[in-house]
Design an enzyme around this catalytic site. Structure first.
Site, PDB file in Angstrom:
ATOM      1  N   ASN A  89      48.930  45.869  33.598  1.00 14.67           N
ATOM      2  CA  ASN A  89      48.391  45.051  32.522  1.00 14.67           C
ATOM      3  C   ASN A  89      46.963  45.498  32.231  1.00 14.67           C
ATOM      4  OD1 ASN A  89      50.734  43.453  32.403  1.00 14.67           O
ATOM      5  ND2 ASN A  89      49.997  42.158  34.075  1.00 14.67           N
ATOM      6  N   HIS A 102      45.297  47.711  38.722  1.00 20.27           N
ATOM      7  CA  HIS A 102      46.339  47.521  39.734  1.00 20.27           C
ATOM      8  C   HIS A 102      47.695  47.769  39.105  1.00 20.27           C
ATOM      9  CE1 HIS A 102      45.162  43.683  37.921  1.00 20.27           C
ATOM     10  NE2 HIS A 102      46.444  43.318  37.979  1.00 20.27           N
ATOM     11  N   HIS A 104      51.498  46.626  39.374  1.00 18.37           N
ATOM     12  CA  HIS A 104      52.444  45.661  39.928  1.00 18.37           C
ATOM     13  C   HIS A 104      53.735  46.414  40.271  1.00 18.37           C
ATOM     14  CE1 HIS A 104      50.500  41.821  38.466  1.00 18.37           C
ATOM     15  NE2 HIS A 104      49.946  42.669  37.615  1.00 18.37           N
TER      16      HIS A 104
HETATM   17  P1  AMP Z   1      47.072  40.737  36.378  1.00 24.62           P
HETATM   18  O1  AMP Z   1      47.362  39.423  35.690  1.00 24.62           O
HETATM   19  O2  AMP Z   1      47.893  41.876  35.903  1.00 24.62           O
HETATM   20  O3  AMP Z   1      45.593  41.026  36.382  1.00 24.62           O
HETATM   21  O4  AMP Z   1      47.523  40.542  37.889  1.00 24.62           O
HETATM   22  C1  AMP Z   1      46.703  39.969  38.843  1.00 24.62           C
HETATM   23  C2  AMP Z   1      47.574  39.580  39.999  1.00 24.62           C
HETATM   24  O5  AMP Z   1      46.760  39.339  41.113  1.00 24.62           O
HETATM   25  C3  AMP Z   1      48.380  38.298  39.767  1.00 24.62           C
HETATM   26  O6  AMP Z   1      49.774  38.585  39.872  1.00 24.62           O
HETATM   27  C4  AMP Z   1      47.900  37.369  40.873  1.00 24.62           C
HETATM   28  O7  AMP Z   1      48.925  36.584  41.399  1.00 24.62           O
HETATM   29  C5  AMP Z   1      47.347  38.359  41.889  1.00 24.62           C
HETATM   30  N1  AMP Z   1      46.336  37.834  42.780  1.00 24.62           N
HETATM   31  C6  AMP Z   1      45.242  37.116  42.440  1.00 24.62           C
HETATM   32  N2  AMP Z   1      44.512  36.846  43.538  1.00 24.62           N
HETATM   33  C7  AMP Z   1      45.159  37.425  44.594  1.00 24.62           C
HETATM   34  C8  AMP Z   1      44.915  37.502  45.994  1.00 24.62           C
HETATM   35  N3  AMP Z   1      43.830  36.936  46.542  1.00 24.62           N
HETATM   36  N4  AMP Z   1      45.801  38.159  46.774  1.00 24.62           N
HETATM   37  C9  AMP Z   1      46.901  38.719  46.221  1.00 24.62           C
HETATM   38  N5  AMP Z   1      47.178  38.701  44.906  1.00 24.62           N
HETATM   39  C10 AMP Z   1      46.327  38.056  44.103  1.00 24.62           C
END
Ligand code: AMP
Length: 116
Positions: A89, A102, A104
């Site tokens: 994203n 990141h 996914h």
């Molecule tokens: P995005 O919306 O593509 O930026 O994805 C961010 C992702 O990070 C989401 O799926 C969240 O659930 C995940 N996320 C946020 N904080 C944490 C955390 N502390 N540990 C693991 N995943 C996280």
């Protein structure tokens, strides 16, 4: 954002706990805290890059490394035969909520298309 303030930089440094499934010199992978599928792993570079839009041309190799780690984690989690999805994203319209690039890795169920 400064790396000192970035959540995913903190996870990469070990300052914030996460369930790590890969910890290499350049790339770290860990379970998403809010999984959207039976397997939901995030693959990140240790270097702070805000998004794909902020990546430089000389990040080419590092960007490739993210996908190779995602593939290897998918294999380890038993997804190679059934299939899986990788998603990046980018920015507001892309639905990016954490400003550290990141990948996914999603799998373990049939995923619909197109995304919302
Ligand atoms: P995005 O919306 O593509 O930026 O994805 C961010 C992702 O990070 C989401 O799926 C969240 O659930 C995940 N996320 C946020 N904080 C944490 C955390 N502390 N540990 C693991 N995943 C996280």
């Amino acid at each position: 954002m400064r790396p000192e303030d970035c959540l995913f930089c903190k996870i990469a440094r070990g300052d914030v706990p996460a369930s790590l499934c890969h910890s290499g010199d350049e790339v770290v992978a860990f379970d998403d805290v809010n999984p959207q599928a039976p397997v939901h792993v995030l693959v990140i570079p240790r270097e702070h890059i805000t998004s794909l839009e902020h990546a430089r041309d000389d990040h080419r190799s590092l960007l490739g490394a993210l996908l190779v780690v995602a593939r290897d984690v998918a294999r380890t989690r038993g997804l190679a035969e059934s299939g899986y999805r990788t998603v990046i994203n980018i920015g507001d319209d892309g639905g990016q909520s954490v400003p550290h690039i990141h990948v996914h890795l999603l799998g373990g169920r049939s995923l619909s298309w197109p995304p919302g």
